[in-house]
Design a protein around this motif. Structure first.
Motif, PDB file in Angstrom:
ATOM      1  N   LEU A  61       0.837  -1.207   0.000  1.00  0.00           N
ATOM      2  CA  LEU A  61       0.000   0.000   0.000  1.00  0.00           C
ATOM      3  C   LEU A  61       0.869   1.253   0.000  1.00  0.00           C
ATOM      4  O   LEU A  61       0.613   2.207  -0.756  1.00  0.00           O
ATOM      5  N   ALA A  62       1.919   1.246   0.829  1.00  0.00           N
ATOM      6  CA  ALA A  62       2.834   2.386   0.849  1.00  0.00           C
ATOM      7  C   ALA A  62       3.557   2.532  -0.489  1.00  0.00           C
ATOM      8  O   ALA A  62       3.740   3.649  -0.995  1.00  0.00           O
ATOM      9  N   PHE A  69       3.400   5.741  -3.123  1.00  0.00           N
ATOM     10  CA  PHE A  69       4.622   6.401  -3.584  1.00  0.00           C
ATOM     11  C   PHE A  69       4.664   6.446  -5.104  1.00  0.00           C
ATOM     12  O   PHE A  69       5.057   7.455  -5.696  1.00  0.00           O
ATOM     13  N   ARG A  70       4.248   5.353  -5.744  1.00  0.00           N
ATOM     14  CA  ARG A  70       4.251   5.315  -7.206  1.00  0.00           C
ATOM     15  C   ARG A  70       3.257   6.323  -7.784  1.00  0.00           C
ATOM     16  O   ARG A  70       3.525   6.971  -8.806  1.00  0.00           O
ATOM     17  N   LEU A  71       2.110   6.491  -7.109  1.00  0.00           N
ATOM     18  CA  LEU A  71       1.070   7.377  -7.632  1.00  0.00           C
ATOM     19  C   LEU A  71       1.355   8.851  -7.336  1.00  0.00           C
ATOM     20  O   LEU A  71       1.031   9.721  -8.148  1.00  0.00           O
ATOM     21  N   GLN A  72       1.960   9.145  -6.185  1.00  0.00           N
ATOM     22  CA  GLN A  72       2.133  10.534  -5.769  1.00  0.00           C
ATOM     23  C   GLN A  72       3.569  11.030  -5.864  1.00  0.00           C
ATOM     24  O   GLN A  72       3.811  12.228  -5.722  1.00  0.00           O
ATOM     25  N   GLY A  73       4.520  10.143  -6.059  1.00  0.00           N
ATOM     26  CA  GLY A  73       5.919  10.554  -6.124  1.00  0.00           C
ATOM     27  C   GLY A  73       6.282  11.178  -7.453  1.00  0.00           C
ATOM     28  O   GLY A  73       5.436  11.325  -8.354  1.00  0.00           O
ATOM     29  N   PRO A  74       7.560  11.541  -7.631  1.00  0.00           N
ATOM     30  CA  PRO A  74       8.011  12.191  -8.883  1.00  0.00           C
ATOM     31  C   PRO A  74       8.070  11.246 -10.086  1.00  0.00           C
ATOM     32  O   PRO A  74       8.378  11.686 -11.197  1.00  0.00           O
ATOM     33  N   ASP A 123       9.616  16.279  -2.853  1.00  0.00           N
ATOM     34  CA  ASP A 123       8.409  15.641  -3.384  1.00  0.00           C
ATOM     35  C   ASP A 123       8.452  14.128  -3.150  1.00  0.00           C
ATOM     36  O   ASP A 123       7.453  13.514  -2.745  1.00  0.00           O
ATOM     37  N   ALA A 124       9.610  13.518  -3.388  1.00  0.00           N
ATOM     38  CA  ALA A 124       9.752  12.081  -3.192  1.00  0.00           C
ATOM     39  C   ALA A 124       9.590  11.711  -1.716  1.00  0.00           C
ATOM     40  O   ALA A 124       8.899  10.736  -1.373  1.00  0.00           O
TER      41      ALA A 124
END
Length: 527
Positions: free
Chosen positions: A419-420, A424-429, A451-452
């Motif tokens: 889930l984490a 990260f994949r959806l909201q990260g750079p 951002d990351a």
């Protein structure tokens, strides 16, 4: 005098045998968590993908958990000490292979072999203790120490890893296993005796394969979807895993000698206790792994300081595990199980205020409060499982208890960790699938780094929030579902009453007209 010496000698040998057994037990649980602080260093040296990093962490737990029950049955039939010796040898070889693995694939393979060997050690070790300590009270003490050592291994794994990484390369976290294994192989044949039962029937190979393959297939599909998105392969493997698990459950109900006796779960206290073995370990492993990355990669703390920050929670966990049996005697298992889940739910919420600029205090508070519940979960599960079955099924029952711990440990990384990773994949750079891989890219602007890190913290918050809600729900279930007095406690009360009634009935009757009779005459005769 010689009679007294004969009586005491087996006791000394039993306690020395317990000491020898605790070595491998400590290692097996430590190796479930020792990589949590080491993963950033492993990522730098071996550059695993996001999928490979998760498998490196949880393949060990899945291998242990999926085979514990099978090896519990095998040990019951063919000899527990023999299985202990073989398992310890393979565990040492696999530890050395993990330490010097040159690629992520070989590290995953050697970790899987460590898990297979670990699955031979835990149920046989617990069953050997049941044979060493024939007195119920001494056996309960030994099992409590066993549970404390198992808990201590999980708790000090990250701390030990941090201390080793400060001075040595990441492979050192596996090499520390070798001296302990060597000592065990020398002293176990001297202090432990071979024990096997005359149980009939064979271990059902299809059940072993279906449970292991089904679990791995389901988790593979889920993790692959979280880290890289849905694909036809991940969906097919995941659904195939669920089908195999369903077949496994159905088959157990029709086998004369099932691999897992699901009838034990008809007891509500036993069921909640086993769930208490699984869910807290899932929450703990996910929170420990994600917090380790948070402290080192988000807050940029050195690994040794991160290890020190984990100490308060580890101490609370271990102390709680040791004192829980005494607390249970006073307030009952129902209250203890309720406290377990609500303390974990509350403790996890203390990670929600953490940010990319600070959160050390929140982390210490979280691990300390949740550590109370984690310690309870270790202690209650082992005692309930072994106490619920006849002595000849000790290996199998112990395997169910330890399976809940190990599967929970692996599922925490696989499910909550995924889930984490998804967030990260959806909201990260979107430069790399993990935070560590992103931060290793050259020429990153400060805004991209922030951002990351922010995306990772968002994933951390979501993971602990879900785990907290699950524990709150289970706490409410325990509050509403469990009886105020368990069957076991009722049996203990009944046994005490019978003993007292028997003592009164066998006591010499003192005549009323003889007040000068000594007081000792009204007491039960000494055995």
């Amino acid at each position: 005098m010689s009679e007294q010496h004969t009586h005491n000698s087996p006791g000394l040998r039993a306690w020395l045998g317990l000491l020898v057994v605790l070595g491998p037990v400590l290692l097996v649980s430590m190796d479930g968590s020792i990589l949590y602080l080491a993963m950033p260093r492993v990522s730098q040296d071996l550059t695993p993908t996001a999928d490979q990093a998760l498998w490196t962490l949880d393949i060990y737990g899945f291998a242990v958990g999926s085979l514990l029950i099978a090896f519990g049955n095998i040990g019951d039939r063919y000899g527990r000490l023999k299985l202990l010796m073989i398992g310890a040898t393979v565990f040492g070889i696999a530890s050395a292979a993990s330490a010097f693995a040159p690629s992520p694939e070989l590290l995953i393979a050697s970790r899987a072999l460590m898990g297979v060997a670990g699955a031979t050690l835990l149920p046989s070790a617990l069953a050997v203790l049941s044979e060493l300590f024939t007195d119920p009270r001494r056996r309960a003490q030994a099992i409590g120490i066993f549970a404390a050592a198992f808990a201590a291994g999980f708790a000090i794994g990250p701390v030990a890893g941090g201390f080793l990484l400060e001075r040595f390369w990441w492979g050192s976290v596996f090499l520390i296993n070798l001296p302990v294994i060597a000592l065990f192989l020398v002293f176990a044949p001297i202090l432990l005796r071979e024990v096997s039962t005359t149980r009939t029937g064979r271990v059902d190979v299809f059940s072993v394969v279906a449970s292991a393959a089904g679990l791995l297939g389901f988790v593979y599909g889920l993790k692959h979807a979280a880290a890289e998105g849905f694909s036809l392969l991940s969906v097919l493997v995941g659904v195939g895993g669920l089908v195999l698990l369903a077949l496994f459950v159905r088959r157990q109900r029709h086998l004369e000698h099932p691999l897992m006796d699901f009838s034990l779960f008809r007891d509500r206290v036993f069921t909640v206790a086993i769930i208490t073995g699984l869910l807290p370990l899932a929450a703990w492993s996910a929170a420990a792994y994600l917090s380790g990355v948070y402290l080192q990669s988000v807050l940029d703390l050195p690994v040794l300081r991160a290890a020190f920050l984990a100490l308060p929670g580890a101490v609370v966990l271990i102390v709680t595990c040791v004192v829980t049996p005494m607390v249970v005697d006073r307030i009952g298992k129902r209250t203890v199980l309720i406290v377990c889940h609500f303390s974990i739910a509350a403790g996890l919420l203390f990670l929600l205020p953490t940010t990319i600029t600070g959160g050390v205090g929140w982390y210490i508070a979280s691990t300390s409060i949740a550590g109370l519940g984690y310690g309870i979960s270790f202690s209650v599960v082992a005692d309930t499982a072994v106490g619920a079955v006849p002595a000849e099924r000790a290996g199998s029952a112990g395997a169910i208890a330890e399976t809940s711990n190990e599967i929970g440990n692996a599922l925490g990384i696989a499910l909550i960790g995924s889930l984490a990773a998804l967030l990260f994949r959806l909201q990260g750079p979107d430069l790399a699938p993990t935070l560590d891989e992103t931060l290793q890219l050259p020429g990153l602007a400060p805004a991209v780094v922030a951002d990351a890190k922010s995306a990772f913290v968002t994933g951390l918050h979501a993971a602990v929030a879900v785990a907290s809600l699950l524990h709150a729900a289970l706490g409410i279930l325990a509050l509403r579902w469990l009886p105020r007095t368990t069957h076991e406690e009722q049996a203990q009360d009944a046994s005490s009453e019978e003993k007292w009634e028997h003592a009164e009935s066998t006591a010499p009757v003192t005549p009323v007209r003889a007040p000068e009779a000594p007081a000792s005459s009204v007491l039960p005769p000494s055995p």
